[in-house]
Design a protein around this motif. Sequence first.
Motif, PDB file in Angstrom:
ATOM      1  N   UNK A  40     -85.130   5.510  55.149  1.00 37.89           N
ATOM      2  CA  UNK A  40     -86.473   5.135  55.618  1.00 37.89           C
ATOM      3  C   UNK A  40     -87.456   6.294  55.496  1.00 37.89           C
ATOM      4  N   UNK A  41     -86.944   7.505  55.477  1.00 33.45           N
ATOM      5  CA  UNK A  41     -87.810   8.661  55.268  1.00 33.45           C
ATOM      6  C   UNK A  41     -88.297   8.751  53.826  1.00 33.45           C
ATOM      7  N   UNK A  42     -87.694   7.929  52.950  1.00 31.45           N
ATOM      8  CA  UNK A  42     -88.027   7.961  51.520  1.00 31.45           C
ATOM      9  C   UNK A  42     -88.994   6.840  51.150  1.00 31.45           C
ATOM     10  N   UNK A  43     -88.631   5.594  51.492  1.00 28.76           N
ATOM     11  CA  UNK A  43     -89.468   4.433  51.161  1.00 28.76           C
ATOM     12  C   UNK A  43     -89.034   3.246  52.012  1.00 28.76           C
ATOM     13  N   UNK A  44     -89.656   2.087  51.770  1.00 29.94           N
ATOM     14  CA  UNK A  44     -89.368   0.880  52.539  1.00 29.94           C
ATOM     15  C   UNK A  44     -88.445  -0.078  51.801  1.00 29.94           C
ATOM     16  N   UNK A  45     -87.865   0.350  50.710  1.00 31.24           N
ATOM     17  CA  UNK A  45     -86.968  -0.519  49.941  1.00 31.24           C
ATOM     18  C   UNK A  45     -85.655  -0.731  50.685  1.00 31.24           C
ATOM     19  N   UNK A  46     -84.908  -1.769  50.272  1.00 31.02           N
ATOM     20  CA  UNK A  46     -83.600  -2.067  50.856  1.00 31.02           C
ATOM     21  C   UNK A  46     -82.547  -1.231  50.136  1.00 31.02           C
ATOM     22  N   UNK A  47     -81.998  -0.247  50.824  1.00 32.90           N
ATOM     23  CA  UNK A  47     -80.984   0.631  50.228  1.00 32.90           C
ATOM     24  C   UNK A  47     -79.597   0.415  50.830  1.00 32.90           C
ATOM     25  N   UNK A  48     -79.543  -0.217  52.018  1.00 34.44           N
ATOM     26  CA  UNK A  48     -78.277  -0.415  52.728  1.00 34.44           C
ATOM     27  C   UNK A  48     -78.178  -1.884  53.124  1.00 34.44           C
ATOM     28  N   UNK A  49     -77.002  -2.458  52.970  1.00 28.97           N
ATOM     29  CA  UNK A  49     -76.815  -3.865  53.336  1.00 28.97           C
ATOM     30  C   UNK A  49     -77.129  -4.098  54.813  1.00 28.97           C
ATOM     31  N   UNK A  50     -77.695  -5.262  55.116  1.00 33.42           N
ATOM     32  CA  UNK A  50     -77.947  -5.663  56.503  1.00 33.42           C
ATOM     33  C   UNK A  50     -76.752  -6.454  57.025  1.00 33.42           C
ATOM     34  N   UNK A  51     -76.444  -6.277  58.318  1.00 40.25           N
ATOM     35  CA  UNK A  51     -75.303  -6.963  58.908  1.00 40.25           C
ATOM     36  C   UNK A  51     -75.743  -7.724  60.155  1.00 40.25           C
ATOM     37  N   UNK A  52     -75.057  -8.828  60.428  1.00 40.48           N
ATOM     38  CA  UNK A  52     -75.480  -9.766  61.468  1.00 40.48           C
ATOM     39  C   UNK A  52     -75.020  -9.293  62.848  1.00 40.48           C
TER      40      UNK A  52
END
Length: 295
Positions: A169-181
């Motif tokens: 998040x310190x780099x950009x707003x792109x999705x870099x890590x999978x989201x988990x429920x």
Amino acid sequence: MDNTLYQLDKRLVRDAFDRAAAAYDEVAILQREVGRRLLERLDLIKLQPRAIVDIGAGTGELGAALAKRYKGSEVILLDLAPRMLKRARQRRRLVERWLGRQRFVCGDAEQLPLADNSVDMVFSNFAIQWCSDLDRAFAEFQRVLRPDGLLLFTSFGPDTLTELRQAWRAVDDAVHVNSFIDMHDIGDALMRAKLAEPVMDAERLTLTYADGMGVMRDLKAMGAHNVSAGRHHGLTGKRKLQHMLAAYEQFRNSAGLLPATYEVVYGHAWGSDVGAGQVHEDGTVHVPLSQLKRG
């Protein structure tokens, strides 16, 4: 719950685990430890299954353990990745004398190639987080489970890899890590699938690394790198990667190591033959006492 956050590219999931198959056992330290803890929970449950399906069986270590525990039972090792199943077959030959009947099936948890009411246990260690539609997966688990059958599983929770997420998040707003429920949303999905007596709990486990690239290397080697449908397409630039690694340094601990925290979610429930008419408006399910006897 915003399901768009959890949409995965299943082709990428399969290909990632296919590529990881050869080295998976060397790096899957967390998966092995949590699998051991999941097996220990069976010590508290009186069940003699005739047929078990291990969903997301990977290289077959837990499938072999289930076959040893329940001698004479049919154990179906199911995985989305063909090369994982090839490794599982090789493991079977090494420990043949310990095993009961085993089958190896390449398939998707969201569309199980199994008959209705055909298994007494659905066992799954770190597989349901790779499902885009958890409701569909749990409906499939309910479909194949016999009414008194057991579902026992683990998944990753949303606090998994929190350090890596914050660094990106310190780099950009792109999705870099999978989201988990979230654990509570998983429990709600169990109820919607009419699985009986769902129980959820969670714990946090932390691995430590000398540097941030070690975290990235292990995730790739395990097939657990970013496979979300909303990921950035193309290679991450060297400058962005260096920026992320620098941001990760804020988490270095007193021992001089970088943590990678995993939120491990455990769940179990029982199969039931509850019909739609028995689900009440508040989402509760009324199950006859006769169905709740576990031997």
